[in-house]
Write a protein that holds these residues in place. Structure first.
Motif, PDB file in Angstrom:
ATOM      1  N   VAL A 221      66.294  50.256  11.094  1.00  0.00           N
ATOM      2  CA  VAL A 221      67.733  49.086  11.340  1.00  0.00           C
ATOM      3  C   VAL A 221      68.820  50.046  10.525  1.00  0.00           C
ATOM      4  O   VAL A 221      68.599  49.822   9.149  1.00  0.00           O
ATOM      5  N   GLU A 222      69.884  50.933  10.659  1.00  0.00           N
ATOM      6  CA  GLU A 222      70.995  51.495  10.045  1.00  0.00           C
ATOM      7  C   GLU A 222      72.160  50.131  10.199  1.00  0.00           C
ATOM      8  O   GLU A 222      72.176  50.357  11.346  1.00  0.00           O
ATOM      9  N   HIS A 223      72.903  49.915   8.987  1.00  0.00           N
ATOM     10  CA  HIS A 223      74.544  49.488   9.895  1.00  0.00           C
ATOM     11  C   HIS A 223      75.422  49.865   8.710  1.00  0.00           C
ATOM     12  O   HIS A 223      75.474  50.605   6.988  1.00  0.00           O
ATOM     13  N   ARG A 224      76.448  50.075   8.740  1.00  0.00           N
ATOM     14  CA  ARG A 224      77.715  50.557   8.201  1.00  0.00           C
ATOM     15  C   ARG A 224      78.720  49.201   7.926  1.00  0.00           C
ATOM     16  O   ARG A 224      79.340  49.472   9.991  1.00  0.00           O
ATOM     17  N   HIS A 225      79.508  48.635   7.456  1.00  0.00           N
ATOM     18  CA  HIS A 225      80.317  48.338   6.881  1.00  0.00           C
ATOM     19  C   HIS A 225      81.572  48.540   7.025  1.00  0.00           C
ATOM     20  O   HIS A 225      82.015  49.789   6.460  1.00  0.00           O
ATOM     21  N   PHE A 226      82.913  48.419   7.830  1.00  0.00           N
ATOM     22  CA  PHE A 226      84.136  48.987   7.821  1.00  0.00           C
ATOM     23  C   PHE A 226      85.093  48.230   7.825  1.00  0.00           C
ATOM     24  O   PHE A 226      85.108  46.649   8.551  1.00  0.00           O
TER      25      PHE A 226
ATOM     26  N   CYS B 155      83.105  49.238   2.391  1.00  0.00           N
ATOM     27  CA  CYS B 155      84.018  49.604   3.531  1.00  0.00           C
ATOM     28  C   CYS B 155      82.834  51.173   3.179  1.00  0.00           C
ATOM     29  O   CYS B 155      83.260  51.993   2.468  1.00  0.00           O
ATOM     30  N   ALA B 156      82.439  51.675   4.472  1.00  0.00           N
ATOM     31  CA  ALA B 156      81.777  53.346   4.401  1.00  0.00           C
ATOM     32  C   ALA B 156      82.904  54.512   4.249  1.00  0.00           C
ATOM     33  O   ALA B 156      82.267  54.620   4.159  1.00  0.00           O
ATOM     34  N   VAL B 157      84.209  54.166   4.833  1.00  0.00           N
ATOM     35  CA  VAL B 157      84.733  55.364   4.323  1.00  0.00           C
ATOM     36  C   VAL B 157      85.721  54.689   3.231  1.00  0.00           C
ATOM     37  O   VAL B 157      85.752  55.661   2.634  1.00  0.00           O
ATOM     38  N   CYS B 158      86.745  54.072   2.784  1.00  0.00           N
ATOM     39  CA  CYS B 158      87.276  53.660   2.033  1.00  0.00           C
ATOM     40  C   CYS B 158      86.487  52.923   0.134  1.00  0.00           C
ATOM     41  O   CYS B 158      86.935  53.319  -0.555  1.00  0.00           O
ATOM     42  N   GLY B 159      85.790  52.381   0.690  1.00  0.00           N
ATOM     43  CA  GLY B 159      84.834  51.566  -0.431  1.00  0.00           C
ATOM     44  C   GLY B 159      85.574  50.446  -0.842  1.00  0.00           C
ATOM     45  O   GLY B 159      84.967  49.628  -1.936  1.00  0.00           O
ATOM     46  N   ALA B 160      86.448  49.963   0.125  1.00  0.00           N
ATOM     47  CA  ALA B 160      87.528  48.549  -0.424  1.00  0.00           C
ATOM     48  C   ALA B 160      86.233  47.373   0.569  1.00  0.00           C
ATOM     49  O   ALA B 160      85.279  47.519   0.956  1.00  0.00           O
ATOM     50  N   ALA B 161      86.084  46.396  -0.621  1.00  0.00           N
ATOM     51  CA  ALA B 161      85.622  45.583   0.079  1.00  0.00           C
ATOM     52  C   ALA B 161      85.628  44.531   1.337  1.00  0.00           C
ATOM     53  O   ALA B 161      86.995  44.783   1.587  1.00  0.00           O
TER      54      ALA B 161
ATOM     55  N   ASP C  72      88.871  47.900   8.352  1.00  0.00           N
ATOM     56  CA  ASP C  72      89.441  47.540   9.611  1.00  0.00           C
ATOM     57  C   ASP C  72      88.845  48.958  11.034  1.00  0.00           C
ATOM     58  O   ASP C  72      87.980  49.637  10.129  1.00  0.00           O
ATOM     59  N   ASP C  73      89.978  48.930  11.376  1.00  0.00           N
ATOM     60  CA  ASP C  73      89.481  49.712  13.088  1.00  0.00           C
ATOM     61  C   ASP C  73      90.006  51.107  12.753  1.00  0.00           C
ATOM     62  O   ASP C  73      89.264  52.258  12.924  1.00  0.00           O
ATOM     63  N   ASP C  74      91.464  51.329  11.533  1.00  0.00           N
ATOM     64  CA  ASP C  74      91.190  52.953  11.216  1.00  0.00           C
ATOM     65  C   ASP C  74      90.215  53.117  10.391  1.00  0.00           C
ATOM     66  O   ASP C  74      89.999  54.172  10.488  1.00  0.00           O
ATOM     67  N   CYS C  75      89.364  52.546   9.668  1.00  0.00           N
ATOM     68  CA  CYS C  75      88.135  53.217   8.617  1.00  0.00           C
ATOM     69  C   CYS C  75      87.165  53.539   9.382  1.00  0.00           C
ATOM     70  O   CYS C  75      86.931  54.136   9.304  1.00  0.00           O
ATOM     71  N   LEU C  76      87.036  52.649  10.855  1.00  0.00           N
ATOM     72  CA  LEU C  76      85.849  53.069  11.673  1.00  0.00           C
ATOM     73  C   LEU C  76      86.406  54.236  11.825  1.00  0.00           C
ATOM     74  O   LEU C  76      85.090  54.995  12.495  1.00  0.00           O
ATOM     75  N   GLU C  77      87.552  54.317  12.934  1.00  0.00           N
ATOM     76  CA  GLU C  77      87.865  55.428  14.000  1.00  0.00           C
ATOM     77  C   GLU C  77      87.958  56.818  12.638  1.00  0.00           C
ATOM     78  O   GLU C  77      87.225  57.549  13.164  1.00  0.00           O
ATOM     79  N   LYS C  78      87.823  56.530  11.123  1.00  0.00           N
ATOM     80  CA  LYS C  78      87.894  57.927  10.562  1.00  0.00           C
ATOM     81  C   LYS C  78      86.337  58.085   9.880  1.00  0.00           C
ATOM     82  O   LYS C  78      86.168  59.057   9.895  1.00  0.00           O
ATOM     83  N   TRP C  79      85.441  57.113  10.269  1.00  0.00           N
ATOM     84  CA  TRP C  79      83.931  57.398  10.586  1.00  0.00           C
ATOM     85  C   TRP C  79      83.334  58.314  11.416  1.00  0.00           C
ATOM     86  O   TRP C  79      83.589  58.622  12.459  1.00  0.00           O
ATOM     87  N   ASP C  80      82.204  59.013  10.978  1.00  0.00           N
ATOM     88  CA  ASP C  80      82.341  60.462  11.693  1.00  0.00           C
ATOM     89  C   ASP C  80      80.848  59.955  12.476  1.00  0.00           C
ATOM     90  O   ASP C  80      79.908  60.956  12.514  1.00  0.00           O
TER      91      ASP C  80
END
Length: 58
Positions: free
Chosen positions: A42-47, A19-25, A49-57
């Motif tokens: 092409v760039e991409h980030r994995h999250f 996860c790009a925010v918390c580092g969890a698998a 859950d929705d909470d981590c996606l919302e925290k990503w800036d």
């Protein structure tokens, strides 16, 4: 690691992207992915859950 552009599905945590925010698998069906093109690449980030996606800036 699993192909980051495919449906991740149910994978072993050691093979999953982090996860790009918390580092969890990122495993299972609750994950989110954001993709974009920057400078012709092409760039991409994995999250995990929705909470981590919302925290990503990104």
């Amino acid at each position: 690691m699993v192909d980051p552009t495919s449906d991740i599905g149910d994978v072993d945590p050691e093979d999953a992207p982090a996860c790009a925010v918390c580092g969890a698998a990122v495993t299972g069906d609750d994950h989110r992915v954001r993709s974009w093109v920057a400078d012709g690449n092409v760039e991409h980030r994995h999250f995990c859950d929705d909470d981590c996606l919302e925290k990503w800036d990104g």
